[in-house]
Every structure is written in C-alpha cells, then in structure tokens.
Enzyme design. Structure first.
Site, PDB file in Angstrom:
ATOM      1  N   GLY A 212       0.861  -1.192   0.000  1.00  0.00           N
ATOM      2  CA  GLY A 212       0.000   0.000   0.000  1.00  0.00           C
ATOM      3  C   GLY A 212       0.888   1.230   0.000  1.00  0.00           C
ATOM      4  O   GLY A 212       0.562   2.246   0.606  1.00  0.00           O
ATOM      5  N   ASP A 235       0.815  -1.696  -4.745  1.00  0.00           N
ATOM      6  CA  ASP A 235      -0.428  -0.938  -4.514  1.00  0.00           C
ATOM      7  C   ASP A 235      -1.422  -1.319  -5.594  1.00  0.00           C
ATOM      8  O   ASP A 235      -1.105  -2.101  -6.511  1.00  0.00           O
ATOM      9  CB  ASP A 235      -0.177   0.585  -4.476  1.00  0.00           C
ATOM     10  CG  ASP A 235      -1.175   1.317  -3.565  1.00  0.00           C
ATOM     11  OD1 ASP A 235      -2.392   1.202  -3.808  1.00  0.00           O
ATOM     12  OD2 ASP A 235      -0.735   1.990  -2.619  1.00  0.00           O
ATOM     13  N   ASP A 255      -3.059  -6.858  -5.230  1.00  0.00           N
ATOM     14  CA  ASP A 255      -4.010  -6.789  -4.116  1.00  0.00           C
ATOM     15  C   ASP A 255      -3.361  -7.463  -2.910  1.00  0.00           C
ATOM     16  O   ASP A 255      -3.064  -8.660  -2.946  1.00  0.00           O
ATOM     17  CB  ASP A 255      -5.294  -7.529  -4.547  1.00  0.00           C
ATOM     18  CG  ASP A 255      -6.355  -7.499  -3.457  1.00  0.00           C
ATOM     19  OD1 ASP A 255      -6.046  -7.108  -2.309  1.00  0.00           O
ATOM     20  OD2 ASP A 255      -7.497  -7.882  -3.755  1.00  0.00           O
ATOM     21  N   MET A 256      -3.135  -6.692  -1.857  1.00  0.00           N
ATOM     22  CA  MET A 256      -2.427  -7.214  -0.680  1.00  0.00           C
ATOM     23  C   MET A 256      -3.190  -8.340   0.015  1.00  0.00           C
ATOM     24  O   MET A 256      -2.609  -9.097   0.790  1.00  0.00           O
ATOM     25  CB  MET A 256      -2.150  -6.086   0.312  1.00  0.00           C
ATOM     26  CG  MET A 256      -3.377  -5.426   0.889  1.00  0.00           C
ATOM     27  SD  MET A 256      -2.931  -3.907   1.758  1.00  0.00           S
ATOM     28  CE  MET A 256      -4.546  -3.187   2.025  1.00  0.00           C
ATOM     29  N   LYS A 269       2.691   1.261   6.237  1.00  0.00           N
ATOM     30  CA  LYS A 269       2.514   2.600   6.841  1.00  0.00           C
ATOM     31  C   LYS A 269       1.106   3.096   6.540  1.00  0.00           C
ATOM     32  O   LYS A 269       0.710   3.219   5.384  1.00  0.00           O
ATOM     33  CB  LYS A 269       3.540   3.588   6.283  1.00  0.00           C
ATOM     34  CG  LYS A 269       3.273   5.023   6.743  1.00  0.00           C
ATOM     35  CD  LYS A 269       4.269   6.025   6.204  1.00  0.00           C
ATOM     36  CE  LYS A 269       3.847   7.443   6.455  1.00  0.00           C
ATOM     37  NZ  LYS A 269       2.842   7.945   5.488  1.00  0.00           N
ATOM     38  N   HIS A 273      -4.689   0.843   9.892  1.00  0.00           N
ATOM     39  CA  HIS A 273      -5.738   1.674  10.506  1.00  0.00           C
ATOM     40  C   HIS A 273      -6.943   1.861   9.566  1.00  0.00           C
ATOM     41  O   HIS A 273      -7.985   2.337   9.974  1.00  0.00           O
ATOM     42  CB  HIS A 273      -5.186   3.028  10.985  1.00  0.00           C
ATOM     43  CG  HIS A 273      -4.938   4.057   9.919  1.00  0.00           C
ATOM     44  ND1 HIS A 273      -4.641   5.373  10.202  1.00  0.00           N
ATOM     45  CD2 HIS A 273      -4.935   3.967   8.569  1.00  0.00           C
ATOM     46  CE1 HIS A 273      -4.487   6.047   9.077  1.00  0.00           C
ATOM     47  NE2 HIS A 273      -4.651   5.219   8.071  1.00  0.00           N
TER      48      HIS A 273
END
Ligand SMILES: C[S@@+](CC[C@H](N)C(=O)[O-])C[C@H]1O[C@@H](n2cnc3c(N)ncnc32)[C@H](O)[C@@H]1O
Length: 369
Positions: A212, A235, A255-256, A269, A273
């Site tokens: 990302g 990403d 796609d992670m 990073k 969240h």
C-alpha cells in the site's frame, strides 16, 4: 449568592448551568476550527504571510490571496478563529494595524520558497483530512449506527455508493488530492524517522516491500538512505499507474489480500488503521507468507498510531487519538491500543513485537514471525 435550579436529580447553580451551556455550544462549534483551517489551507494564507517576510496586514493578506473586497471583514473573522486556536498569531501595532504571523503550526502549511515540493509542507494532507468526501460520510454517523440495512457497509459506502478505493479509481481529482496528501505526510515523516529511528531500517538485510506504498515516497526515502535495500512498492493498479518513475524502485500492481511479493521486510505505513480486525489479520497473514523466519531477518514494520502511548495523557495527544479514531470510522478503520494490536498480530501467527513510540501521531511497531 447564585440561586439553585432543581432539575431531575441534578442540582446546579445558575452560574453552573450557564457555564454548562457555554461548553455545550463550544462543542457544537468545534468543527468551525477545521473548516477555517481547510479554507486557510486552500487560500494559501501561510504562503502569503511567508512571502511577505513572515508578517502581513489584513489588507495585504486579502490582496495576496485574491479575497473579494466585499469579503475582507469576513477574512478578518476567519483569521480570528485561526489566531484564537493558535494556527496563526496576531499583533495589533501602535498604528492600529493588525498584523498576522506564522506559528510553528502554520509554518507546516508553507509550500513556497526553497526546494519544491517543500519537505515540511503538510497542506496537501490537511486537504485530505478536512475534505468534504470523508466529512460528508461522517455527518451520517447517527443513521449509520441505527440503520440495520447499512450494517454491512462502511459510512463511506452509504454516503458515496462505493468504497474509498473505488472512488479513487474512478475520480481523477479525488485520486490527485488523496495521493498528494499521502506524499506530503510521507515526505515529512520519513525525513524525521530516518534521522531519529534509522536503526529500524538499517537492520533490514537486503529487501523491503512497501505494501500500500502509494506513489513510493516512503520507499524512495528508504532506498536513498540505505542503498543496500532493494525496495518494491505494492499498490492497487490505478495508484501504481499514477506513480512517478523511479529507477531505485520496482512497482507492482496487485491486491495485498491476495499476494505480497517476497522480501526480508514488509512495511505497512498507514495501512492497518484503514481496516477492521478480520481484514488486518488477512493482510498480516499474507505479510507472514512473504517474509523469512525471524532468524533469517524477517519482520514486518507497522507505522501507525498506538492509542495511549507516550505523551497521550496530554490533552492535544489524547484528543487527537480519539478524534482520529472516529475519523477512521468513515471507512470502517480504527486506531488501536496496544492490546488490540497484539491481538491481531498473534491471531495472524506472529510471535513477538516491539513498539517504538514517537512524538506525534504514530509509533513504529516491529512485528516478528
Ligand atoms: C492510507 S493509504 C497509505 C499509503 C502509504 N502507505 C502512506 O502512508 O502514504 C492506503 C493505501 O493502501 C492502498 N490499498 C488499498 N487497498 C489495497 C489493496 N487491496 N492492495 C494493495 N494496496 C491497497 C491504497 O491505494 C493506498 O495507497
């Protein structure tokens, strides 16, 4: 002696009631502070003050920022909010002239002069955080809490009919604002992180993938500071397509949740969240597959907020933590306390972690397989 008013079980003096009313109205108007900050950022008021040598009168400020002559007194009122909240400062000179100056906060909004883009210009991320796109979603929180039909969707999806990432993919203007904001935050943060906490990256053996990693600002800073680390950015396709070319970086569109390319270290990073616990566990499991064992140098570096760490007893820290947490609700994200972090790390199969708290809004968490 003030008279007392009996209301249910609460007994307060008239004075206390009026003070409570004042505080209630104060809470109602707090959003005006961020609205004023957003307007000042878009008007480039900090640049205008900076270009006048760090101090400017109201009339010069109005002229320099293109304020219509009928709105000069309105500008003064906006500046009164911003000087009261400490974003700018104000002096009234012997001549009666009002002079505005930068503070350490608005110094972070100066985007002109020196190198371009300026390392310390955080105005692009302010434009992301006070943008109507998330804010509109957040103003529907009451309906979202109580409406069973929207239970499976995020506030963002209810308000805009698509996910945050889908909107970025289809709206070039939104993509530009969002990624410029992330670049600015990353430039600012990495300068300090690489100066103060370089050991976190110095111990990376030979490769790192920034999952990302957007346009590669963070990875580029790491590759420059540690030329022995081969840096890759993963990403979404639309984001990678907009990234500037960089000979030191490899960009991978993907796609992670499906696959993370192998590396000694995975960096996350401001990723976790954005997601609820179940999704974080899925992402972390993919990270674990991508790295070697701890003995072979494998680790994940998470840069995110740890609610309740050093400094967070201070009001500004504490309020920022809880406000930012509710802000993240707009995409069903969350800011986590340490026990919430440890729960998702262990559930994803990691065995240990170490938190390095930093002043400000983030910590560095090294997570070991
Ligand atoms: C809040 S941004 C953080 C970007 C960057 N790490 C930073 O701190 O500046 C979240 C990033 O995750 C990316 N992202 C969202 N879903 C993804 C997915 N399924 N696979 C890979 N990247 C994704 C977004 O495109 C965006 O760049």
């Amino acid at each position: 002696m003030a008279s007392h008013v009996q209301e249910d079980e609460i007994t307060m003096s008239s004075e206390e009631l009026l003070q409570a009313q004042l505080e209630l109205y104060h809470h109602c108007f707090v959003y005006i502070k961020s609205m004023a900050l957003g307007a000042a950022t878009e008007l480039r008021i900090a640049d205008a003050i900076h270009l006048r040598g760090g101090a400017t009168t109201l009339s010069d400020l109005a002229a320099d920022t293109g304020i219509h002559r009928t709105k000069v007194s309105h500008l003064q009122r906006l500046m009164r909010v911003l000087t009261t909240s400490g974003v700018f400062s104000v002096d009234v000179q012997a001549s009666g002239a009002t002079v505005y100056k930068l503070t350490r906060v608005s110094g972070l909004l100066v985007g002109v002069g020196g190198e371009r883009p300026r390392r310390c210009d955080l105005s692009p991320i302010v434009s992301v955080l006070v943008n109507p796109v998330p804010v509109t979603a957040l103003f529907s929180i009451r309906e979202w809490f109580t409406d069973g039909k929207s239970a499976a969707s995020s506030l963002f999806e209810v308000a805009h009919g698509c996910t945050r990432w889908e909107m970025i993919a289809k709206d070039a203007g939104d993509d530009r604002v969002f990624n410029a904001g992330l670049d600015a935050d990353s430039r600012f943060s990495m300068e300090i992180i690489l100066r103060e906490y370089s050991g976190v990256f110095g111990s990376v053996r030979s490769s790192l993938v920034d999952v990302g990693g957007a346009h590669g600002t963070v990875a580029a800073a790491i590759a420059k500071a540690f030329p022995h680390i081969k840096c890759t950015v993963l990403d979404l396709p639309v984001v990678v397509a907009g990234a500037p070319a960089d000979d030191n970086l490899t960009f991978i569109a993907g796609d992670m949740f499906e696959y993370i390319p192998p590396a000694d270290t995975v960096l996350l990073k401001w990723i976790l969240h954005d997601w609820a616990d179940e999704d974080c566990v899925k992402i972390l499991r993919q990270c674990k597959k991508a790295i070697p064992t701890r003995d072979a140098g494998g680790k994940v570096i998470v840069m995110d907020m740890v609610v309740g760490t050093a400094g967070s007893q201070e009001t500004v820290s504490k309020e920022t933590e809880v406000l930012f947490d509710v802000f993240m609700m707009y995409i069903d994200g969350t800011q986590r306390e340490e026990h919430q972090w440890s729960k998702i790390f262990y559930e994803a199969g990691f065995s240990d972690y170490r938190i390095t708290p930093m002043t400000g809004i983030r910590s560095i968490i090294e997570v070991y397989p």
